[in-house]
Design a protein around this motif. Structure first.
Motif, PDB file in Angstrom:
ATOM      1  N   ARG A   1      45.319  41.218  36.830  1.00 33.50           N
ATOM      2  CA  ARG A   1      46.132  42.312  36.862  1.00 33.50           C
ATOM      3  C   ARG A   1      45.090  43.479  36.731  1.00 33.50           C
ATOM      4  N   VAL A   2      45.612  44.621  37.646  1.00 32.61           N
ATOM      5  CA  VAL A   2      44.702  45.596  37.448  1.00 32.61           C
ATOM      6  C   VAL A   2      44.381  46.345  36.268  1.00 32.61           C
ATOM      7  N   GLU A   3      45.625  46.453  35.280  1.00 32.61           N
ATOM      8  CA  GLU A   3      45.516  46.964  33.989  1.00 32.61           C
ATOM      9  C   GLU A   3      44.755  46.065  32.755  1.00 32.61           C
ATOM     10  N   GLU A   4      44.282  45.000  33.329  1.00 32.09           N
ATOM     11  CA  GLU A   4      43.528  43.864  32.572  1.00 32.09           C
ATOM     12  C   GLU A   4      42.255  43.711  33.101  1.00 32.09           C
ATOM     13  N   SER A   5      41.905  44.776  34.069  1.00 27.96           N
ATOM     14  CA  SER A   5      40.258  44.486  34.492  1.00 27.96           C
ATOM     15  C   SER A   5      39.732  45.789  34.147  1.00 27.96           C
ATOM     16  N   THR A   6      38.359  45.453  34.319  1.00 27.29           N
ATOM     17  CA  THR A   6      37.471  46.687  34.103  1.00 27.29           C
ATOM     18  C   THR A   6      36.134  46.493  35.407  1.00 27.29           C
ATOM     19  N   ARG A   7      35.462  47.533  35.258  1.00 30.59           N
ATOM     20  CA  ARG A   7      34.469  47.848  36.373  1.00 30.59           C
ATOM     21  C   ARG A   7      33.195  47.818  35.727  1.00 30.59           C
ATOM     22  N   THR A   8      32.083  46.895  36.104  1.00 32.01           N
ATOM     23  CA  THR A   8      30.974  46.731  35.431  1.00 32.01           C
ATOM     24  C   THR A   8      30.160  47.940  36.120  1.00 32.01           C
ATOM     25  N   THR A   9      28.950  48.411  35.540  1.00 30.32           N
ATOM     26  CA  THR A   9      27.971  49.297  36.043  1.00 30.32           C
ATOM     27  C   THR A   9      27.831  49.298  37.458  1.00 30.32           C
ATOM     28  N   ASP A  10      27.570  47.887  37.968  1.00 26.64           N
ATOM     29  CA  ASP A  10      27.045  47.815  39.433  1.00 26.64           C
ATOM     30  C   ASP A  10      28.299  47.742  40.240  1.00 26.64           C
ATOM     31  N   GLY A  11      29.373  48.281  39.907  1.00 29.61           N
ATOM     32  CA  GLY A  11      30.754  48.124  40.549  1.00 29.61           C
ATOM     33  C   GLY A  11      31.410  46.899  40.660  1.00 29.61           C
ATOM     34  N   ARG A  12      31.270  45.858  39.887  1.00 24.43           N
ATOM     35  CA  ARG A  12      31.843  44.652  40.242  1.00 24.43           C
ATOM     36  C   ARG A  12      32.853  44.492  39.142  1.00 24.43           C
ATOM     37  N   VAL A  13      34.088  43.924  39.501  1.00 19.89           N
ATOM     38  CA  VAL A  13      35.406  43.626  38.722  1.00 19.89           C
ATOM     39  C   VAL A  13      35.168  42.669  37.581  1.00 19.89           C
ATOM     40  N   ALA A  14      35.329  42.759  36.356  1.00 17.41           N
ATOM     41  CA  ALA A  14      35.441  41.949  35.396  1.00 17.41           C
ATOM     42  C   ALA A  14      36.753  41.673  34.631  1.00 17.41           C
ATOM     43  N   GLY A  15      37.065  40.840  33.941  1.00 18.52           N
ATOM     44  CA  GLY A  15      38.283  40.454  33.300  1.00 18.52           C
ATOM     45  C   GLY A  15      38.617  39.149  33.114  1.00 18.52           C
ATOM     46  N   THR A  16      40.023  38.890  32.421  1.00 18.48           N
ATOM     47  CA  THR A  16      40.210  37.209  32.387  1.00 18.48           C
ATOM     48  C   THR A  16      41.785  37.232  32.991  1.00 18.48           C
ATOM     49  N   PRO A  17      41.761  36.568  34.076  1.00 21.72           N
ATOM     50  CA  PRO A  17      43.096  36.308  34.742  1.00 21.72           C
ATOM     51  C   PRO A  17      43.841  35.475  33.585  1.00 21.72           C
ATOM     52  N   ARG A  18      45.205  35.832  33.550  1.00 24.44           N
ATOM     53  CA  ARG A  18      46.204  35.007  33.181  1.00 24.44           C
ATOM     54  C   ARG A  18      46.178  33.536  33.572  1.00 24.44           C
ATOM     55  N   PRO A  19      46.534  32.554  32.711  1.00 19.88           N
ATOM     56  CA  PRO A  19      46.231  31.271  33.096  1.00 19.88           C
ATOM     57  C   PRO A  19      47.627  30.903  34.284  1.00 19.88           C
ATOM     58  N   ALA A  20      48.753  31.465  34.191  1.00 17.36           N
ATOM     59  CA  ALA A  20      49.823  31.126  35.005  1.00 17.36           C
ATOM     60  C   ALA A  20      49.538  31.943  36.438  1.00 17.36           C
ATOM     61  N   PRO A  21      49.775  31.517  37.626  1.00 17.52           N
ATOM     62  CA  PRO A  21      49.543  32.201  38.963  1.00 17.52           C
ATOM     63  C   PRO A  21      50.301  33.564  38.940  1.00 17.52           C
ATOM     64  N   GLU A  22      49.772  34.689  39.422  1.00 14.19           N
ATOM     65  CA  GLU A  22      50.139  35.872  39.589  1.00 14.19           C
ATOM     66  C   GLU A  22      50.969  36.227  40.947  1.00 14.19           C
ATOM     67  N   TRP A  23      51.225  35.092  41.482  1.00 15.32           N
ATOM     68  CA  TRP A  23      51.924  35.369  42.965  1.00 15.32           C
ATOM     69  C   TRP A  23      53.054  34.461  43.031  1.00 15.32           C
ATOM     70  N   ARG A  24      53.821  34.644  44.017  1.00 23.24           N
ATOM     71  CA  ARG A  24      55.137  33.879  44.494  1.00 23.24           C
ATOM     72  C   ARG A  24      54.475  32.643  45.557  1.00 23.24           C
ATOM     73  N   GLU A  25      54.704  31.429  45.366  1.00 23.66           N
ATOM     74  CA  GLU A  25      54.293  30.820  46.289  1.00 23.66           C
ATOM     75  C   GLU A  25      55.437  30.553  47.472  1.00 23.66           C
ATOM     76  N   PRO A  26      54.896  30.144  48.700  1.00 20.07           N
ATOM     77  CA  PRO A  26      55.888  30.075  49.941  1.00 20.07           C
ATOM     78  C   PRO A  26      56.984  28.930  49.558  1.00 20.07           C
TER      79      PRO A  26
END
Length: 427
Positions: free
Chosen positions: A127-152
């Motif tokens: 989730r964007v609100e649970e992410s941060t950006r590192t000094t070199d522009g990479r994305v950091a954070g811990t995804p939630r264990p449950a998938p954050e998408w709807r399966e076909p």
């Protein structure tokens, strides 16, 4: 075959050939079942119509999905589709409506919008609100264990039946059909209805006086029919029709040219100015039901005609007394219309009587009641004579007291609801 009878009239297992007046009345439950079966056998033709034109129609075929729902993995949040462990190097962006390239390397991510297709190779969505950006522009954070998408296929698999034939089409169904990929559906249109008001004693405006009474059914019955899903135009309401046989025949013949159902008010008995029965005979009608063992409303009828074009039309004879006419609507017209639309027979809800209701001997008693929806109880109302409308105006429906019985406090009895506006919910 009597003179004037149209070819294709009802067989004797569904209606008699112009029943004699002295024939015993049909039982109320039998009459409901009979008219529903006849209506279903004459169900309106099915046609394919665009979704935008379907509100108020009835499904003629089951609604099925053309693809799985969703058709592809769909992000539930705004954020980052990532592969492997972080922090992740941003390699792209995917918005709703786009087809993303696969994520092929661990440690990479693409920005993703809610509703967008999840790239192949994604192991999590952060989730964007649970992410941060590192000094070199990479994305950091811990995804939630449950998938954050709807399966076909999470909502439905391809080809799955979602709703059966006979389902009323409303805005929710239209939206569901669109989400399934449909542009048109096979449906049955709403029935077209007309009303003929009989009675030289009727006034169409002003207060009653000098032996003449105000017509209450001419304004009210079309509104009831519309609540049952019929199309009724102002031009389809005619009357008062002169109390002569030629005037009745001409009016009914004209009304039948454009209507699937013609309701009439009054004239259902055999008095000196009751011309409905001779009119039906002159037009070659067969009775489906001729009088019903119900109080109020006993002299009601439903007849069937087959035109030269082979199309079946119906005539519902409503008694002239206003409450009796409404009893005929809920008893005969409602199940007939359900059949014509290809819908299931209406199932009656039940409620607990809060007060006693007398029986009517060998007749079913339909007693006007007001419902306490919280307690699930039915309370009889006052002013319920067959010629009265005051009780009806404050009622929710009719409690059914079967022949040979009376209703006692605490009894669970069927309730015949008065028709609702589109979108209203029953109790």
């Amino acid at each position: 075959m009597p003179a004037g009878r149209s070819a294709g009239a009802l067989s004797t297992d569904t209606a008699s050939a112009v029943e004699p007046a002295e024939a015993p009345p049909a039982g109320w439950e039998e009459a409901r079942a009979r008219v529903y079966a006849v209506g279903l056998s004459a169900a309106l033709p099915a046609a394919s119509r665009p979704l935008a034109e379907l509100d108020g129609h009835t499904l003629a075929e089951p609604l099925t999905t053309r693809t799985a729902l969703p058709a592809f993995p769909t992000s539930s949040v705004d954020g980052w589709a990532v592969r492997g462990a972080g922090p992740w190097q941003v390699v792209g962006r995917v918005l709703a409506g786009g087809r993303p390239e696969p994520l092929t390397d661990d440690g990479t991510t693409v920005e993703i919008a809610t509703g967008a297709m999840v790239p192949a190779g994604t192991t999590a969505v952060l989730r964007v609100e649970e992410s941060t950006r590192t000094t070199d522009g990479r994305v950091a954070g811990t995804p939630r264990p449950a998938p954050e998408w709807r399966e076909p296929g999470e909502e439905a698999y391809a080809g799955e039946e979602l709703l059966p034939a006979g389902t009323p089409v409303d805005p929710a169904l239209i939206g569901l059909a669109a989400s399934c990929g449909h542009d048109t559906l096979r449906v049955r249109r709403p029935p077209r209805a007309a009303l003929l008001v009989f009675g030289d004693e009727l006034l169409t405006q002003g207060p009653p006086a000098d032996g003449r009474v105000r017509d209450a059914l001419g304004p009210a019955v079309p509104a009831w029919l519309r609540r049952y899903g019929c199309q009724v135009r102002p031009a389809d309401v005619v009357g008062p029709v002169a109390d002569t046989l030629p005037a009745h025949v001409a009016a009914l013949r004209s009304a039948l040219t454009g209507a699937d159902l013609v309701c009439t008010t009054g004239g259902t008995m055999h008095g000196p100015v009751d011309h409905l029965h001779p009119t039906l005979a002159a037009l070659g009608a067969d009775y489906v039901v001729n009088t019903v063992a119900v109080r109020p409303g006993f002299p009601m009828l439903l007849a069937r005609l087959v035109g030269d074009d082979g199309r079946v039309r119906f005539v519902a004879g409503l008694p002239g007394n206003p409450q009796s006419a409404v009893v005929a609507l809920v008893s005969l017209v409602a199940p007939l219309l359900a059949g014509l639309r290809g819908r299931p027979m209406p199932v009656l809800p039940h409620a607990t009587l809060a007060e006693p209701i007398p029986g009517r001997g060998d007749y079913t008693h339909l007693a006007l009641v007001r419902l306490d929806r919280v307690a699930g109880t039915a309370h009889p109302v006052r002013h319920v004579g067959s010629a009265m409308l005051r009780g009806l105006a404050g009622a929710d429906g009719f409690a059914v007291v079967r022949p040979g019985a009376s209703g006692q406090p605490g009894d669970r009895v069927p309730i015949v609801p008065l028709p609702l506006l589109p979108g209203e919910r029953a109790w």
